[in-house]
Scaffold this motif. Sequence first.
Motif, PDB file in Angstrom:
ATOM      1  N   GLU A  73       0.850  -1.292   0.213  1.00  0.00           N
ATOM      2  CA  GLU A  73       0.036  -0.088  -0.109  1.00  0.00           C
ATOM      3  C   GLU A  73       0.664   1.693  -0.107  1.00  0.00           C
ATOM      4  OE1 GLU A  73      -3.383  -0.438   0.375  1.00  0.00           O
ATOM      5  OE2 GLU A  73      -3.805  -2.133   1.530  1.00  0.00           O
ATOM      6  N   VAL A  83       0.103   5.059   1.138  1.00  0.00           N
ATOM      7  CA  VAL A  83      -1.179   5.692   1.837  1.00  0.00           C
ATOM      8  C   VAL A  83      -0.436   7.209   2.001  1.00  0.00           C
ATOM      9  CG1 VAL A  83      -2.953   5.704   3.603  1.00  0.00           C
ATOM     10  CG2 VAL A  83      -1.761   3.507   2.763  1.00  0.00           C
ATOM     11  N   CYS A 122      -6.980  10.262   1.590  1.00  0.00           N
ATOM     12  CA  CYS A 122      -8.186   9.803   1.861  1.00  0.00           C
ATOM     13  C   CYS A 122      -8.385   9.149   3.213  1.00  0.00           C
ATOM     14  CB  CYS A 122      -8.609   8.966   0.657  1.00  0.00           C
ATOM     15  SG  CYS A 122      -8.933   9.554  -0.977  1.00  0.00           S
ATOM     16  N   GLY A 123      -9.577   9.099   3.602  1.00  0.00           N
ATOM     17  CA  GLY A 123      -9.727   8.351   5.182  1.00  0.00           C
ATOM     18  C   GLY A 123     -11.049   8.640   5.457  1.00  0.00           C
ATOM     19  N   ALA A 170     -13.772   7.771   5.507  1.00  0.00           N
ATOM     20  CA  ALA A 170     -14.994   6.796   4.969  1.00  0.00           C
ATOM     21  C   ALA A 170     -14.508   6.507   3.616  1.00  0.00           C
ATOM     22  CB  ALA A 170     -16.159   7.496   4.983  1.00  0.00           C
ATOM     23  N   PRO A 171     -14.899   5.230   2.931  1.00  0.00           N
ATOM     24  CA  PRO A 171     -14.340   5.238   1.585  1.00  0.00           C
ATOM     25  C   PRO A 171     -14.889   6.513   0.623  1.00  0.00           C
ATOM     26  CG  PRO A 171     -15.182   3.274   2.394  1.00  0.00           C
ATOM     27  CD  PRO A 171     -15.560   4.365   3.459  1.00  0.00           C
ATOM     28  N   ARG A 219     -21.318   9.832   1.977  1.00  0.00           N
ATOM     29  CA  ARG A 219     -22.498   9.270   2.647  1.00  0.00           C
ATOM     30  C   ARG A 219     -22.726   9.795   3.950  1.00  0.00           C
ATOM     31  NH1 ARG A 219     -21.414   3.927   5.670  1.00  0.00           N
ATOM     32  NH2 ARG A 219     -19.165   4.072   6.323  1.00  0.00           N
ATOM     33  N   ARG A 260      -9.266  -6.980   2.427  1.00  0.00           N
ATOM     34  CA  ARG A 260      -9.081  -6.484   1.296  1.00  0.00           C
ATOM     35  C   ARG A 260      -8.053  -5.827   1.472  1.00  0.00           C
ATOM     36  NH1 ARG A 260     -14.207  -5.292   2.832  1.00  0.00           N
ATOM     37  NH2 ARG A 260     -15.506  -6.486   1.332  1.00  0.00           N
ATOM     38  N   HIS A 312      -6.280  -1.188  -1.162  1.00  0.00           N
ATOM     39  CA  HIS A 312      -6.983   0.120  -0.883  1.00  0.00           C
ATOM     40  C   HIS A 312      -6.985   0.855  -0.027  1.00  0.00           C
ATOM     41  CE1 HIS A 312      -9.194  -2.191  -4.305  1.00  0.00           C
ATOM     42  NE2 HIS A 312      -9.164  -3.204  -3.700  1.00  0.00           N
ATOM     43  N   ALA A 313      -6.018   0.901   0.721  1.00  0.00           N
ATOM     44  CA  ALA A 313      -5.896   1.640   2.152  1.00  0.00           C
ATOM     45  C   ALA A 313      -5.810   3.176   1.595  1.00  0.00           C
ATOM     46  CB  ALA A 313      -4.712   1.241   2.987  1.00  0.00           C
ATOM     47  N   LEU A 351      -7.694   4.732  -0.261  1.00  0.00           N
ATOM     48  CA  LEU A 351      -8.897   5.233  -0.660  1.00  0.00           C
ATOM     49  C   LEU A 351      -9.729   5.143   0.733  1.00  0.00           C
ATOM     50  CD1 LEU A 351      -9.890   3.331  -3.771  1.00  0.00           C
ATOM     51  CD2 LEU A 351      -8.812   5.559  -3.687  1.00  0.00           C
ATOM     52  N   GLY A 352      -9.059   5.013   1.806  1.00  0.00           N
ATOM     53  CA  GLY A 352      -9.694   4.941   3.157  1.00  0.00           C
ATOM     54  C   GLY A 352     -10.391   3.532   3.538  1.00  0.00           C
ATOM     55  N   VAL A 353     -10.075   2.382   2.735  1.00  0.00           N
ATOM     56  CA  VAL A 353     -10.838   1.436   2.956  1.00  0.00           C
ATOM     57  C   VAL A 353      -9.857   0.326   3.732  1.00  0.00           C
ATOM     58  CG1 VAL A 353     -11.386  -0.737   1.751  1.00  0.00           C
ATOM     59  CG2 VAL A 353     -11.878   1.227   0.762  1.00  0.00           C
ATOM     60  N   ARG A 379      -8.377  -3.035   5.565  1.00  0.00           N
ATOM     61  CA  ARG A 379      -8.091  -4.422   5.380  1.00  0.00           C
ATOM     62  C   ARG A 379      -9.223  -5.344   5.653  1.00  0.00           C
ATOM     63  NH1 ARG A 379      -2.477  -7.742   6.931  1.00  0.00           N
ATOM     64  NH2 ARG A 379      -1.912  -5.799   6.252  1.00  0.00           N
ATOM     65  N   VAL A 429     -16.778  -7.627  -2.615  1.00  0.00           N
ATOM     66  CA  VAL A 429     -16.797  -6.367  -2.877  1.00  0.00           C
ATOM     67  C   VAL A 429     -15.166  -5.905  -2.791  1.00  0.00           C
ATOM     68  CG1 VAL A 429     -17.087  -3.962  -1.892  1.00  0.00           C
ATOM     69  CG2 VAL A 429     -18.847  -5.944  -1.796  1.00  0.00           C
ATOM     70  N   LEU A 430     -14.618  -5.575  -3.899  1.00  0.00           N
ATOM     71  CA  LEU A 430     -13.213  -5.039  -3.836  1.00  0.00           C
ATOM     72  C   LEU A 430     -12.407  -6.104  -3.653  1.00  0.00           C
ATOM     73  CD1 LEU A 430     -13.088  -1.451  -2.416  1.00  0.00           C
ATOM     74  CD2 LEU A 430     -13.252  -1.968  -4.603  1.00  0.00           C
ATOM     75  N   LEU A 443     -16.040  -0.697  10.028  1.00  0.00           N
ATOM     76  CA  LEU A 443     -15.560   0.656  10.071  1.00  0.00           C
ATOM     77  C   LEU A 443     -16.492   1.559   8.740  1.00  0.00           C
ATOM     78  CD1 LEU A 443     -14.114   2.757  11.634  1.00  0.00           C
ATOM     79  CD2 LEU A 443     -12.536   2.615   9.625  1.00  0.00           C
ATOM     80  N   SER A 444     -16.142   0.924   7.697  1.00  0.00           N
ATOM     81  CA  SER A 444     -16.838   1.612   6.538  1.00  0.00           C
ATOM     82  C   SER A 444     -17.813   1.020   5.740  1.00  0.00           C
ATOM     83  CB  SER A 444     -15.682   1.817   5.530  1.00  0.00           C
ATOM     84  OG  SER A 444     -15.100   0.832   5.117  1.00  0.00           O
ATOM     85  N   GLY A 445     -18.468  -0.026   6.460  1.00  0.00           N
ATOM     86  CA  GLY A 445     -19.693  -0.558   5.993  1.00  0.00           C
ATOM     87  C   GLY A 445     -19.712  -1.147   4.668  1.00  0.00           C
ATOM     88  N   LEU A 446     -18.564  -1.819   4.218  1.00  0.00           N
ATOM     89  CA  LEU A 446     -18.244  -2.350   2.994  1.00  0.00           C
ATOM     90  C   LEU A 446     -18.388  -3.868   3.344  1.00  0.00           C
ATOM     91  CD1 LEU A 446     -15.098  -0.817   1.303  1.00  0.00           C
ATOM     92  CD2 LEU A 446     -17.452  -0.465   0.712  1.00  0.00           C
ATOM     93  N   THR A 457      -7.770   3.858   8.132  1.00  0.00           N
ATOM     94  CA  THR A 457      -6.300   3.878   7.354  1.00  0.00           C
ATOM     95  C   THR A 457      -5.453   5.142   7.633  1.00  0.00           C
ATOM     96  OG1 THR A 457      -7.408   4.682   5.461  1.00  0.00           O
ATOM     97  CG2 THR A 457      -7.533   2.266   5.444  1.00  0.00           C
ATOM     98  N   THR A 458      -6.220   5.954   7.970  1.00  0.00           N
ATOM     99  CA  THR A 458      -5.320   7.229   8.409  1.00  0.00           C
ATOM    100  C   THR A 458      -6.020   7.794   9.751  1.00  0.00           C
ATOM    101  OG1 THR A 458      -6.871   8.838   7.489  1.00  0.00           O
ATOM    102  CG2 THR A 458      -4.938   8.229   6.039  1.00  0.00           C
TER     103      THR A 458
END
Lengths: 218, 285
Positions: A48, A50, A126-127, A129-130, A171, B21, B24-25, B27-29, B31, B127-128, B136-139, B253-254
């Motif tokens: 990653e 980040v 980013c962070g 929320a997705p 969201r 996952r 994708h970190a 993007l705030g996603v 693991r 998903v991804l 945390l993010s609801g994925l 992720t951050t």
Amino acid sequence: MTGSRSVRVRLAGRRALLVELPDAEQTAAFHTELLRRRAAGTLPALGEIVPGARTVLLDGVTHPEQLARRIADWDVPSRAADDSGAVEIPVRYDGPDLPHVAALWDVAVEEVAVRHSAYTYRVAFCGFAPGFGYLTGLPTELHLPRRDTPRTRVPAGAVALAGPYSAVYPRATPGGWQLIGTMPDPAPLWDLSRDEPALLTPGTRVRFVAEGAEGGAP
Amino acid sequence: MTAGLTVVRPGALTTVQDAGRRGHAHLGVPRSGALDAPAMTLANRLLGNTPDAAVLETTLTGCALRPDRAVTVVVGGAPCPVTVDERPAAWGLPVRVPAGAVLDVGAVTAGVRSYVAVAGGVAVEPVLGSRSADLLSGLGPDPLRAGDVLPLGTPAPQPAPADLAPWPAPPARLTLPLRLGPRADWFTPGALRTLTSATYHVSQHSNRIGLRTEGPPLARASTGELPSEGMVLGAVQVPPDGRPVVFLHDHPTTGGYPVIGVVTEPALAAAAQAAAGTPVRFTLG
């Protein structure tokens, strides 16, 4: 330019490096350089990349100490100013914190939209929320504190300000930022049916376009 | 016909998890993925599944499930009573559940999280690239609710024979080896000594995002605000109350609190099974 002297590399566990830069501009330049080197195949395999506000985290690195030594020798060119290919975000400037922001900026309420949409922004990281991108680009004199009391629910599409950042909430979530407007259709911010689900990825340039400015709404 | 697994009793918190996952970190996603990854892997191996086939992760109170075709399952991770139509069944080894019978995964007798692997795996839509629920993010799929029907994949034709299933016991005392940094210099020398000499206890407020601890607060040498920066799995973040939080798989992720050290990843499986009140020692290693 950002020479190697301005880069500090910290180990973050056995598999990660946290590269620390002096300011947001040099962080952006270093991030751009990392992506360039990864695309060129000259970075060792890693999991990653980040970016943060003043750092870039490299996670999933097999030999972090080796990579840390190499990074210390990099000569990172400053990022060329580039306004091409900016993503445009339509905004209705109708947020509940507009009067408060206008007061803090010492301008008329209508002037907030003019100022906010005058700059080109960049997704620094980013962070939260997705799909939530922290956008830099607002000049220092327009930086704002967070609200004293966070809202329990900020609606999806809210365009908000806090500290040096602008953002659009992908969201509905709780949030403590100052709400100045609304992106009418926030769905594109995070769309899992796309190959790249996030509209705003680190490095993306962004412009806010006021809807209905000067009474020109249809 | 697609085989399904009906949720009869979801338990306190049961989620679908796999290896998570990756990539994708930025993007705030998070693991995400099974917190006790070795338990998931072993349960899958006993069924001939691929190591990262999706399983169910329960929390303290288990769950109950009814398959609409005969399936083979393994319940492992935190030890618990297992029944099929109220008759005792094996824990930690393959169990045959007839079509329409109720598999009950009871409350844990130790540890926190049991894993229910089904031959063929839980086949919810990825998903991804992952079927994991990310709280945390609801994925990914929502936590299980009564009446949900989970699709199942096709079992391997010939499960690999296994006559050894080494399930580690949940920790009575948790030792977390860590490497200091990246923000150890934000803390006083006394705080660094406290971190590696004091006994902390696992807080009942722990969850998939972090293992929270109670114990002596760690004093900061620097009182400034840390600009948000990337966070790794196992990061020991210290919020203003001074109590270390060990980041688990659904961590943001951050983050903006300084990370005093990073726990080595293999130690996190035990952290996932450490019940509230378990004594915790952080060691340099």
